[in-house]
Write an enzyme that holds these catalytic residues in place. Sequence first.
Site, PDB file in Angstrom:
ATOM      1  N   TYR A  27       1.045  -1.279   0.073  1.00 31.61           N
ATOM      2  CA  TYR A  27       0.280   0.361   0.194  1.00 31.61           C
ATOM      3  C   TYR A  27       0.787   1.216  -0.147  1.00 31.61           C
ATOM      4  CZ  TYR A  27      -3.962   3.084   1.224  1.00 31.61           C
ATOM      5  OH  TYR A  27      -5.006   4.317   1.081  1.00 31.61           O
ATOM      6  N   CYS A  82       2.612  -1.481   5.919  1.00 26.96           N
ATOM      7  CA  CYS A  82       2.787  -1.193   7.052  1.00 26.96           C
ATOM      8  C   CYS A  82       0.913  -0.043   7.444  1.00 26.96           C
ATOM      9  CB  CYS A  82       3.230   0.192   5.953  1.00 26.96           C
ATOM     10  SG  CYS A  82       3.677   1.447   7.337  1.00 26.96           S
ATOM     11  N   GLU A  87      -7.724   9.232  10.962  1.00 28.03           N
ATOM     12  CA  GLU A  87      -8.238   9.698  11.576  1.00 28.03           C
ATOM     13  C   GLU A  87     -10.045   9.388  11.785  1.00 28.03           C
ATOM     14  OE1 GLU A  87      -9.618  12.939   8.381  1.00 28.03           O
ATOM     15  OE2 GLU A  87      -7.287  14.068   8.769  1.00 28.03           O
ATOM     16  N   HIS A  90     -10.352   2.728  11.998  1.00 31.92           N
ATOM     17  CA  HIS A  90      -9.743   1.840  10.876  1.00 31.92           C
ATOM     18  C   HIS A  90      -8.607   1.053  11.064  1.00 31.92           C
ATOM     19  CE1 HIS A  90      -9.905  -1.084   7.434  1.00 31.92           C
ATOM     20  NE2 HIS A  90      -9.407  -0.029   6.922  1.00 31.92           N
ATOM     21  N   ASN A 114       6.397 -12.124  12.141  1.00 32.40           N
ATOM     22  CA  ASN A 114       5.614 -10.231  11.999  1.00 32.40           C
ATOM     23  C   ASN A 114       6.124  -9.393  11.199  1.00 32.40           C
ATOM     24  OD1 ASN A 114       3.174  -8.798  11.543  1.00 32.40           O
ATOM     25  ND2 ASN A 114       2.541  -9.312  13.647  1.00 32.40           N
TER      26      ASN A 114
END
EC number: 2.5.1.78
Length: 182
Positions: A27, A82, A87, A90, A114
Amino acid sequence: MAGQSHYTLPRPEFDRAVKLLIVVAPYYRDIADGMLEGARAEIEACGGTHETVEVPGALEVPTAIGIADRQSNFDGYVALGCVIRGETTHYDTVCNDSSRALQLLGLQGLCIGNGILTVENHEQAAVRSDPADQNKGGGAAAAALHLIALARKWGGQRKGVGFRPASDEYRIAGQTKGPSTA
């Protein structure tokens, strides 16, 4: 903390090569690339081989490892990704659920390192992912390698403990019987 030293276990040695699957959620591509570099270097330093697969996010990493364990022949797994606080809540869900799922897989006997970072900002992630700095990708690979060494020391994984495969013949009170024709 800056300047604080940490003890690192000596690199394990293997009498036969190890094969690991690195599952990465890219991501944040720059962070993932640094972690991959560190993980690959650590595996190769032990004479191991590796394959890499990408998944959309940290929540999919444990699922990919579970699928790979059921359908392939890896000795261990390196989970990389990562999660940066945003905000909403989640962040908490992704951090907790991905970590919990990896831990459950580990408790089932999988050798998993991990390396899913859970940080407050991109700068923290950059320091932790850099192979020349905190090298958390290399650390995750090292964790998996140490678990593989323990599994081999103690006889490896025992899939199907307590169950015996069906056979064409079976014994009843000392008599051998053939397959049922019912």
